[in-house]
Design a protein around this motif. Structure first.
Motif, mmCIF file in Angstrom:
data_model
loop_
_atom_site.group_PDB
_atom_site.id
_atom_site.type_symbol
_atom_site.label_atom_id
_atom_site.label_comp_id
_atom_site.label_asym_id
_atom_site.label_seq_id
_atom_site.Cartn_x
_atom_site.Cartn_y
_atom_site.Cartn_z
ATOM 1 N N ILE A 9 -19.895 7.584 -11.758
ATOM 2 C CA ILE A 9 -20.436 7.963 -13.063
ATOM 3 C C ILE A 9 -21.305 6.855 -13.644
ATOM 4 N N ALA A 14 -25.637 19.425 -12.846
ATOM 5 C CA ALA A 14 -24.211 19.110 -12.926
ATOM 6 C C ALA A 14 -23.369 20.226 -13.543
ATOM 7 N N ALA A 64 -25.132 7.291 -13.358
ATOM 8 C CA ALA A 64 -25.836 8.248 -14.202
ATOM 9 C C ALA A 64 -26.287 7.571 -15.493
ATOM 10 N N ILE A 124 -16.039 13.388 -10.039
ATOM 11 C CA ILE A 124 -17.304 12.960 -10.641
ATOM 12 C C ILE A 124 -17.513 11.530 -10.161
ATOM 13 N N PHE A 155 -26.274 11.390 -19.868
ATOM 14 C CA PHE A 155 -25.451 12.314 -19.082
ATOM 15 C C PHE A 155 -23.984 12.202 -19.472
ATOM 16 N N GLU A 156 -23.535 10.986 -19.777
ATOM 17 C CA GLU A 156 -22.147 10.832 -20.224
ATOM 18 C C GLU A 156 -21.857 11.731 -21.418
ATOM 19 N N CYS A 205 -23.058 11.345 -8.768
ATOM 20 C CA CYS A 205 -23.924 10.957 -9.874
ATOM 21 C C CYS A 205 -25.041 10.035 -9.394
ATOM 22 N N TYR A 206 -26.154 10.091 -10.111
ATOM 23 C CA TYR A 206 -27.294 9.234 -9.822
ATOM 24 C C TYR A 206 -28.175 9.195 -11.059
ATOM 25 N N LEU A 226 -29.676 12.323 -13.346
ATOM 26 C CA LEU A 226 -28.886 13.548 -13.195
ATOM 27 C C LEU A 226 -28.937 14.362 -14.492
#
Length: 289
Positions: free
Chosen positions: A133, A75, A136, A130, A140-141, A66-67, A70
């Motif tokens: 996290i 993903a 991110a 993952i 994204f979550e 993750c970044y 993302l």
């Protein structure tokens, strides 16, 4: 695996040593089919846990790093736009017309890590890591909620894909930001502490078999003490292993030896931390315990 001790023994066989709490967390994640969120300081072995679990289960590891920024296309899944464009041009050359159903079909679907894990054919489920996290974005979550809760993802053009054999999902976080409560509710949780000295010694011994016992003991003891000082980043097990490995390569068997100070870049990663560790090493060498 029938119980937490069986998990512990299987991980031990692949040289990943866990305490009772970690063994139970992994066992429950496997038995209940729930994602497991691992948090802890950098370097305590969160990522290594997923890698070791994949080795222990003899199943593929699928990793999503993750970044910030993302996206779902990186993903979950993405459409192969180049192939779609080529298909359109070929159809035009043959004086035919493609519909959306023709273009947005499985033929043009590109699997990214999460869809790859969902569509894994088995029979043993893959381990989906993952990783980090917390790096991110919040948005994204939200993309993960369906997958984490139902082991499936919805592709508007094709429908919902649900895993026949749900993957073993391990999420890691360094707590650089707070995660959404909705994500936490979908996961089991375990906090990984730095290992106690005896287990730390055994971890380093397995990782650096060429190092002497006394060197490993004193290095683990020294780093354990350094962690209590004012550091920007406390050295974890990864740094401990790197340091002992460097000392072993140099033939060092005692922290009082010349040249040890030149290796602290393996455990101190900022100028301020380097100064703190160098001072601690100097004090150690002047008055070893």
């Amino acid at each position: 695996m029938k119980d937490a001790q069986a998990v512990r023994h299987r991980l031990d066989a692949v040289d990943y040593l866990v305490d009772d709490g970690m063994a139970m967390a992994l066992f429950l994640a496997l038995r209940l089919g729930r994602p497991l969120l691992l948090e802890g300081e950098p370097g305590v072995g969160k990522t290594a846990a997923a890698k070791a679990l994949a080795r222990a289960l003899e199943t593929p590891l699928i990793r999503l790093q993750c970044y910030e920024g993302l996206t779902a296309g990186e993903a979950l899944y993405e459409w192969n736009y180049q192939r779609q464009l080529l298909a359109i041009r070929l159809a035009e050359a043959h004086h035919t017309r493609l519909t959306d159903a023709d273009l947005f079909s499985a033929e043009y679907l590109q699997e990214r890590p999460i869809l790859r894990a969902v569509r894994h054919s088995g029979p043993v489920p893959p381990v989906l890591l993952i990783d980090e996290i917390d790096r991110a974005d919040d948005e994204f979550e939200a993309l993960l909620f369906e997958f984490l809760g139902e082991a499936g993802i919805t592709i508007p053009e094709l429908g919902t894909f649900t895993a026949r054999t749900p993957p073993v999902v391990v999420l890691t976080s360094n707590r650089s930001r707070e995660l959404h409560d909705a994500l936490r509710r979908r996961c089991l949780y375990h906090w990984i502490d730095f290992p106690e000295p005896a287990r730390a010694v055994e971890i380093v011994r397995r990782a650096v078999p060429g190092a002497t016992g006394p060197l490993i003991q004193t290095a683990v003891q020294f780093i354990g003490g350094v962690r209590h000082r004012e550091l920007e980043k406390a050295p974890g097990m990864a740094e401990t292993i790197d340091w002992v490995g460097a000392l072993s390569v140099l033939g060092v068997t005692d922290l009082a030896a010349d040249g040890v100070a030149q290796t602290i870049g393996t455990i101190a990663k900022t100028p301020d931390d380097r100064a703190v560790v160098a001072a601690a090493l100097g004090a150690y060498q002047e008055s070893p315990p």
